[in-house]
Motif scaffolding. Sequence first.
Motif, PDB file in Angstrom:
ATOM      1  N   SER A  52       0.875  -1.170   0.000  1.00 30.98           N
ATOM      2  CA  SER A  52       0.000   0.000   0.000  1.00 30.98           C
ATOM      3  C   SER A  52       0.908   1.215   0.000  1.00 30.98           C
ATOM      4  O   SER A  52       1.550   1.524   1.006  1.00 30.98           O
ATOM      5  N   ILE A  83      -0.120   4.042   2.550  1.00 31.05           N
ATOM      6  CA  ILE A  83      -0.022   3.661   3.961  1.00 31.05           C
ATOM      7  C   ILE A  83       1.420   3.318   4.321  1.00 31.05           C
ATOM      8  O   ILE A  83       1.880   3.579   5.424  1.00 31.05           O
ATOM      9  N   HIS A 141      -7.545  -4.689   0.910  1.00 31.17           N
ATOM     10  CA  HIS A 141      -7.070  -3.312   0.720  1.00 31.17           C
ATOM     11  C   HIS A 141      -7.681  -2.695  -0.542  1.00 31.17           C
ATOM     12  O   HIS A 141      -8.084  -1.526  -0.536  1.00 31.17           O
ATOM     13  N   SER A 187      -6.334   3.116   0.636  1.00 32.10           N
ATOM     14  CA  SER A 187      -5.145   2.299   0.396  1.00 32.10           C
ATOM     15  C   SER A 187      -4.914   2.157  -1.104  1.00 32.10           C
ATOM     16  O   SER A 187      -5.735   1.576  -1.814  1.00 32.10           O
ATOM     17  N   VAL A 233      -3.029   0.257  -3.699  1.00 34.48           N
ATOM     18  CA  VAL A 233      -2.308  -1.002  -3.774  1.00 34.48           C
ATOM     19  C   VAL A 233      -1.500  -1.087  -5.063  1.00 34.48           C
ATOM     20  O   VAL A 233      -2.009  -0.818  -6.148  1.00 34.48           O
ATOM     21  N   TYR A 258      -7.360   0.338   9.318  1.00 36.80           N
ATOM     22  CA  TYR A 258      -7.070   1.449   8.408  1.00 36.80           C
ATOM     23  C   TYR A 258      -8.274   2.364   8.152  1.00 36.80           C
ATOM     24  O   TYR A 258      -8.145   3.591   8.180  1.00 36.80           O
TER      25      TYR A 258
END
Length: 312
Positions: free
Chosen positions: A38, A41, A53, A61, A63, A120
């Motif tokens: 991520s 993050i 995610h 997030s 990815v 998150y």
Amino acid sequence: MSYSAAGSSGKRRLSDLLTQSDNRVCADCSAPDPKWASANIGVFICLKCCGVHRSLGTHISKVLSVTLDEWSEDEVDSMIEIGGNASANSVYEAFIPDGCSKPGPDASPDQRMQFIRSKYEHQEFLKPSLRITSVKGSNSSSSQQPHLEGMVEFIGLLKVTLKKGTNLAVRDMRTSDSYVVLTLGQQTAKSTVMKGNLNPVWNEELMLSVPHNYGSVKLQVFDYDALSADDIMGEAGIDIQPLITSAMALGDPEMFGDMQIGKWLKSRDNALIEDSIINIADGKVKQEVHIKLQNVESGEIELELEWLRLDQ
């Protein structure tokens, strides 16, 4: 690894970060050898956690695949600045309450989903002074309850190698600035724009997470226009059921030699130019697809599908 946007220096910096012991396991479930991250993050995660995610949305997030995606300098900088899994978890897991346990590598999808969303999206384990409270609406309880109905359980990944287009339609004076959009459920993946080319060669990899209740992949070709809405240059549906059914019935493809295991047959009801063969090649399940674009005067697209299991 693919870091071409970030350059060789970005590749070295991210590779150095990956060698840290805390980054050799997933930040959320401790599964070994994570291949995803991520970028905003700042954590490295496994494929199973990657699916959760992705479902959170890129605003929470973003990815990226460590091995398949291109990384920008800013994305590499963000990972370096955060410092990796241990540093990020010291913030996001600062206060895990009694009775709440971190999932392990073999956790169920529901356990994984609940923990990651709490960690998150709802920020339940942060120090109270760092938590971001919702300002939407007057009903505070609604912003703190998990919205589990919006979650999607993924069964695998579909890697699409967009190879080339042939005799695409003209949408500018004599040519088109073409690009492809793939849609599966609520997900979309977009290729690069090939300027002034009716026979573009992309050789570009696009990734889609496949939900449990999947449908066909919708392929659309557009002409990019900086001053007005992009013009459609044709579309087609790609039935991925033959690929997934064949792959799941087979099991581990690495246990078999190169062989044909399935076929998507050309018919009046699909856009195939010829039968699409599903093969095992070098321990991977792949399918070559050659389609004629629909609802347009001309155009063909060639691509390759590859099925990636969650446990690979």
